[in-house]
Write an enzyme that holds these catalytic residues in place. Structure first.
Site, PDB file in Angstrom:
ATOM      1  N   CYS A 241      -3.683  23.117  -3.951  1.00 40.25           N
ATOM      2  CA  CYS A 241      -3.987  24.218  -4.856  1.00 40.25           C
ATOM      3  C   CYS A 241      -3.061  25.387  -4.545  1.00 40.25           C
ATOM      4  O   CYS A 241      -2.758  25.669  -3.386  1.00 40.25           O
ATOM      5  CB  CYS A 241      -5.457  24.631  -4.765  1.00 40.25           C
ATOM      6  SG  CYS A 241      -5.829  25.831  -3.492  1.00 40.25           S
ATOM      7  N   GLU A 242      -2.598  26.031  -5.607  1.00 37.54           N
ATOM      8  CA  GLU A 242      -1.622  27.098  -5.403  1.00 37.54           C
ATOM      9  C   GLU A 242      -2.269  28.402  -4.934  1.00 37.54           C
ATOM     10  O   GLU A 242      -1.584  29.323  -4.544  1.00 37.54           O
ATOM     11  CB  GLU A 242      -0.818  27.335  -6.686  1.00 37.54           C
ATOM     12  CG  GLU A 242      -1.615  27.888  -7.840  1.00 37.54           C
ATOM     13  CD  GLU A 242      -0.745  28.035  -9.098  1.00 37.54           C
ATOM     14  OE1 GLU A 242       0.295  27.372  -9.177  1.00 37.54           O
ATOM     15  OE2 GLU A 242      -1.131  28.818  -9.975  1.00 37.54           O
ATOM     16  N   HIS A 243      -3.586  28.475  -4.960  1.00 38.35           N
ATOM     17  CA  HIS A 243      -4.251  29.709  -4.523  1.00 38.35           C
ATOM     18  C   HIS A 243      -4.470  29.764  -3.022  1.00 38.35           C
ATOM     19  O   HIS A 243      -4.441  30.834  -2.432  1.00 38.35           O
ATOM     20  CB  HIS A 243      -5.598  29.861  -5.249  1.00 38.35           C
ATOM     21  CG  HIS A 243      -5.462  29.831  -6.732  1.00 38.35           C
ATOM     22  ND1 HIS A 243      -6.165  28.980  -7.534  1.00 38.35           N
ATOM     23  CD2 HIS A 243      -4.640  30.536  -7.548  1.00 38.35           C
ATOM     24  CE1 HIS A 243      -5.806  29.172  -8.801  1.00 38.35           C
ATOM     25  NE2 HIS A 243      -4.883  30.109  -8.831  1.00 38.35           N
ATOM     26  N   HIS A 244      -4.725  28.620  -2.415  1.00 44.61           N
ATOM     27  CA  HIS A 244      -5.010  28.591  -0.977  1.00 44.61           C
ATOM     28  C   HIS A 244      -4.076  27.680  -0.194  1.00 44.61           C
ATOM     29  O   HIS A 244      -4.161  27.602   1.023  1.00 44.61           O
ATOM     30  CB  HIS A 244      -6.453  28.128  -0.737  1.00 44.61           C
ATOM     31  CG  HIS A 244      -7.469  28.925  -1.498  1.00 44.61           C
ATOM     32  ND1 HIS A 244      -7.949  28.546  -2.726  1.00 44.61           N
ATOM     33  CD2 HIS A 244      -8.066  30.104  -1.202  1.00 44.61           C
ATOM     34  CE1 HIS A 244      -8.817  29.449  -3.163  1.00 44.61           C
ATOM     35  NE2 HIS A 244      -8.906  30.402  -2.262  1.00 44.61           N
TER      36      HIS A 244
ATOM     37  N   GLN B 119      -5.382  22.208 -11.080  1.00 47.40           N
ATOM     38  CA  GLN B 119      -5.684  20.893 -11.661  1.00 47.40           C
ATOM     39  C   GLN B 119      -5.473  20.856 -13.183  1.00 47.40           C
ATOM     40  O   GLN B 119      -5.018  19.853 -13.730  1.00 47.40           O
ATOM     41  CB  GLN B 119      -7.135  20.513 -11.302  1.00 47.40           C
ATOM     42  CG  GLN B 119      -7.464  19.069 -11.640  1.00 47.40           C
ATOM     43  CD  GLN B 119      -8.883  18.694 -11.254  1.00 47.40           C
ATOM     44  OE1 GLN B 119      -9.401  19.165 -10.242  1.00 47.40           O
ATOM     45  NE2 GLN B 119      -9.517  17.839 -12.034  1.00 47.40           N
TER      46      GLN B 119
ATOM     47  N   HIS C  85     -11.693  19.526  -4.198  1.00 46.41           N
ATOM     48  CA  HIS C  85     -10.818  20.592  -3.704  1.00 46.41           C
ATOM     49  C   HIS C  85     -11.272  21.062  -2.325  1.00 46.41           C
ATOM     50  O   HIS C  85     -12.385  21.572  -2.175  1.00 46.41           O
ATOM     51  CB  HIS C  85     -10.836  21.773  -4.684  1.00 46.41           C
ATOM     52  CG  HIS C  85     -10.186  21.457  -6.002  1.00 46.41           C
ATOM     53  ND1 HIS C  85      -9.015  22.036  -6.414  1.00 46.41           N
ATOM     54  CD2 HIS C  85     -10.542  20.581  -6.974  1.00 46.41           C
ATOM     55  CE1 HIS C  85      -8.676  21.554  -7.609  1.00 46.41           C
ATOM     56  NE2 HIS C  85      -9.587  20.665  -7.970  1.00 46.41           N
TER      57      HIS C  85
ATOM     58  N   CYS D 271     -10.372  23.617  -0.803  1.00 45.94           N
ATOM     59  CA  CYS D 271     -10.609  25.067  -0.756  1.00 45.94           C
ATOM     60  C   CYS D 271     -12.046  25.395  -1.143  1.00 45.94           C
ATOM     61  O   CYS D 271     -12.575  26.438  -0.766  1.00 45.94           O
ATOM     62  CB  CYS D 271      -9.596  25.841  -1.600  1.00 45.94           C
ATOM     63  SG  CYS D 271      -9.676  25.533  -3.361  1.00 45.94           S
TER      64      CYS D 271
HETATM   65 ZN   LIG Z   1      -7.841  26.785  -3.951  1.00 48.07          ZN
END
Ligand SMILES: [Zn+2]
Length: 198
Positions: free
Chosen positions: A87-90, A128, A156, A158
């Site tokens: 995931c690009e956020h975490h 996703q 996920h 995260c």
């Molecule tokens: Zn994430």
């Protein structure tokens, strides 16, 4: 000569990453000089380069390389394709399965190429939803079929390891184009991917 240059460039990227990961370990309260961690920054750099190699890959070229003319107009389904992304956020992994179908319009491609397209887009920093539509887009552009359907089910880390800690939640995303926008075709596809025998 050109090859040598590329090699030096890659060495510079790897050594840059190694330095950053060594600093990161220290900032996180670790001692990067202790025995078990000595080679960790290097391993992290190589692992991350591997997990993001999709940026250097061309989905269209992969599909086109095994594309050939065939008069089939039945739905082609590749289901349960293993998928690992981040995931690009975490920058934490998400993983699961992709189910892909298309209805040819004169051209088909190798089934293994369909699975490789999943790798091309999953070995990048992703969400996703975008992963789902990028896979659809590549198949649509290369094969110009009558329709494409992509469903991804993923867990996920995260969500599982931090914050809400929803251990068993699976996120499902889907994208449909062409014939699959018709309820009838879509439900045939969903039936086929959920049956254990097909
Ligand atoms: Zn994430």
């Amino acid at each position: 000569m050109a090859y040598k240059k590329v090699e030096q460039f890659e060495d510079r990227i790897t050594s840059g990453l190694i330095d950053h990961y060594r600093d990161a370990l220290e900032l996180l309260g670790e001692n990067p000089a202790r025995e078990g961690l000595l080679k960790t920054p290097e391993r992290m750099a190589k692992a991350m380069q591997y997990l993001t190699q999709g940026y250097q890959m061309d989905a269209r070229a992969i599909l086109d390389s095994a594309k050939f003319h065939e008069e089939v107009s039945e739905m082609i389904i590749v289901k349960d394709i293993e998928l690992y992304s981040m995931c690009e956020h975490h920058m934490l992994p998400f993983f699961g399965k992709a189910h892909i179908a298309y209805i040819p319009n004169g051209y088909i491609t190798g089934l293994s190429k369909i699975a490789r397209v999943v790798d091309v887009f999953s070995r990048r920093l992703q969400v996703q939803e975008r992963l789902t539509t990028q896979i659809l887009g590549a198949i649509k552009e290369s094969l110009q079929p009558m329709g494409v359907a992509v469903v991804i089910e993923a867990s996920h880390l995260c969500m599982m390891m931090r914050g809400v800690q929803k251990q068993n939640s699976v996120t499902t995303t889907s994208a449909f184009w062409g014939e699959f926008e018709k309820a009838e075709t879509r439900s045939e596809f969903t039936k086929l991917i959920s049956s254990k025998l097909s």
